[in-house]
Design an enzyme around this catalytic site. Structure first.
Site, PDB file in Angstrom:
ATOM      1  N   HIS A 227      28.850  42.752  51.730  1.00 59.76           N
ATOM      2  CA  HIS A 227      29.276  43.239  53.040  1.00 59.76           C
ATOM      3  C   HIS A 227      28.488  44.491  53.405  1.00 59.76           C
ATOM      4  CE1 HIS A 227      31.383  45.837  50.224  1.00 59.76           C
ATOM      5  NE2 HIS A 227      31.586  46.704  51.210  1.00 59.76           N
ATOM      6  N   ASP A 229      29.377  48.358  55.491  1.00 57.67           N
ATOM      7  CA  ASP A 229      30.539  49.173  55.849  1.00 57.67           C
ATOM      8  C   ASP A 229      30.577  49.423  57.349  1.00 57.67           C
ATOM      9  OD1 ASP A 229      31.165  49.257  53.196  1.00 57.67           O
ATOM     10  OD2 ASP A 229      30.516  51.326  52.867  1.00 57.67           O
ATOM     11  N   HIS A 283      25.914  45.275  50.364  1.00 59.70           N
ATOM     12  CA  HIS A 283      26.204  45.644  48.987  1.00 59.70           C
ATOM     13  C   HIS A 283      27.430  44.877  48.513  1.00 59.70           C
ATOM     14  CE1 HIS A 283      28.164  48.541  51.703  1.00 59.70           C
ATOM     15  NE2 HIS A 283      29.118  48.676  50.781  1.00 59.70           N
ATOM     16  N   ARG A 293      37.255  48.459  36.221  1.00 56.72           N
ATOM     17  CA  ARG A 293      36.395  49.450  36.881  1.00 56.72           C
ATOM     18  C   ARG A 293      37.198  50.159  37.964  1.00 56.72           C
ATOM     19  NH1 ARG A 293      33.180  49.463  41.690  1.00 56.72           N
ATOM     20  NH2 ARG A 293      31.338  50.804  41.528  1.00 56.72           N
TER      21      ARG A 293
END
Length: 408
Positions: A227, A229, A283, A293
């Protein structure tokens, strides 16, 4: 763990279909597409370090400061991502933020799903998976708390009493950093504008705490789907597990974690405002079979009423409001499973130069708000990619002419 979202239960049909696909050989187009997606996820991705910029140099005199600003601008144009150190946010605060974040995510799934009752967060703050997913390749194996900054001070809960004050400290310091970077990027375009100071207020920005649980099938599921941002800037603090990947020179690369640095990336709004000078790049986050994570992201956003228009002419994009843009992104994801984004806002464009053989005219495929279908989306993306290449002087060489032809 009862703290993990019920991925297997809610998305059981996806796992069943995936199992069937791996044991059945067919020749239809969907199987070929799924195979390509899985091959892309399994491909070895080179790890690299993002451009690293020491912000302390901004205080070392005119010459050193200007060079630092130029590096920020250059990284935003060439990468759309960079790292900063000596950023003004203490390692103690970053560690405290991660610690409090871990406490929240260790709460049971039932408690997290009732964020109003247990954390005093507004409804919809807690998110997990992908509500619009229709297959494993559209599923994000993650959970998050997406919190408007004006709601941060109101949050509190038994067992996580320090969360509110820690988030508030983090948000205050990172907001100042975001504004500083935005003003530097505007200045390097020749605009000493008050736009960001006036429109990107703490009340319009967001904090997102992310957790990516261990995933049993990391080769088939993303932690976060590819996607861009939908903001001006994103500031990310991540742990040392790794998993963030981005597109550079038409290939995916893995970002090497740096414990001393924060990651900055350009969002769609800055690409539009800068008239394509700064790049908002794709990204994603890949999953890990054994280790969870954590990351915390700050989204530098204007109010929904703020109008976004390019800072120079001729403008690639038409004028649009942030609220309009966000709404259209959400609608596209609901209808097609993926974000279209900035191609929705391109001006009607006629190119008067030399086109590849058989092509005489280009335009953005549809004004904002038209109902998309898969064919339209494909056409829009190809037209968008071609226009970007044609506006770049580098497309005058033979190699890029060939690349343009393949997009038609």
């Amino acid at each position: 763990m009862d703290s993990d979202p019920p991925f297997h239960k809610v998305y059981k049909s996806f796992f069943d279909n995936a199992s069937t696909t791996t044991t059945t050989t067919t020749n239809n187009n969907n199987d070929k597409d799924n195979s390509k997606d899985q091959d892309a996820m399994k491909a070895v991705v080179e790890e690299c370090e993002l451009p690293l910029i020491d912000l302390r140099r901004l205080e070392l005199g005119d010459s050193e400061g200007e060079e630092c600003k130029s590096e920020i601008s250059r990284a935003s144009q060439e990468w759309g991502f960079f790292q900063v150190m000596n950023h003004g946010i203490s390692s103690e605060l970053l560690q405290k933020m991660k610690s409090e974040q871990e406490k929240v995510f260790k709460q049971s799934f039932d408690k997290k799903s009732q964020e109003q009752k247990y954390f005093n967060f507004s409804a919809g703050t807690y998110r997990w998976g992908s509500p619009t997913a229709t297959s494993l390749r559209q599923l994000s194996w993650s959970e998050a708390f997406h919190i408007p900054l004006n709601k941060v001070s109101a949050s509190s809960a038994a067992g996580v009493d320090d969360l509110s004050s820690t988030m508030e400290q983090f948000a205050t310091t990172v907001s100042s950093l975001a504004l500083k970077l935005a003003e530097i990027l505007a200045e390097k375009l020749g605009h000493k504008s008050t736009f960001f100071h006036e429109n990107c207020l703490p009340s319009t920005c967001y904090l997102r705490m992310n957790r990516y649980p261990p995933c049993p099938i990391p080769s088939e599921v993303f932690g976060l789907m590819p996607h861009t941002d939908s903001d001006f800037l994103t500031i990310l603090h991540q742990d040392q597990v790794g998993g963030l990947q981005l597109v550079k020179d038409d290939r995916w690369i893995a970002v090497k974690p740096n414990p001393e640095a924060l990651i900055i990336n350009i969002g769609d709004l800055f690409q539009a405002w800068s008239n394509n000078v700064y790049k908002s790049v794709q990204h994603r986050v890949v999953t890990n079979m054994q280790v969870e994570r954590f990351s915390t992201a700050y989204f530098f956003c204007p109010s929904y009423e703020t109008m976004i228009e390019s800072c120079c002419e001729p403008s690639v994009y038409r004028k649009f409001s942030f609220g309009e843009y966000r709404h259209q992104v959400q609608e596209d994801v609901k209808q097609s499973g993926s974000k279209i984004g900035l191609p929705r806002t391109t001006q009607y464009t006629t190119y008067t130069g030399k086109f590849p053989s058989g092509c005489t005219h280009l335009s953005s495929a549809r004004p904002l708000g038209g109902p998309p279908d898969e064919k339209d989306i494909t056409i829009e993306r190809r037209i968008w990619n071609m226009l970007v290449l044609l506006k770049d002087e580098r497309c005058l060489d033979t190699g890029n002419r060939s690349k343009v032809r393949t997009l038609l």
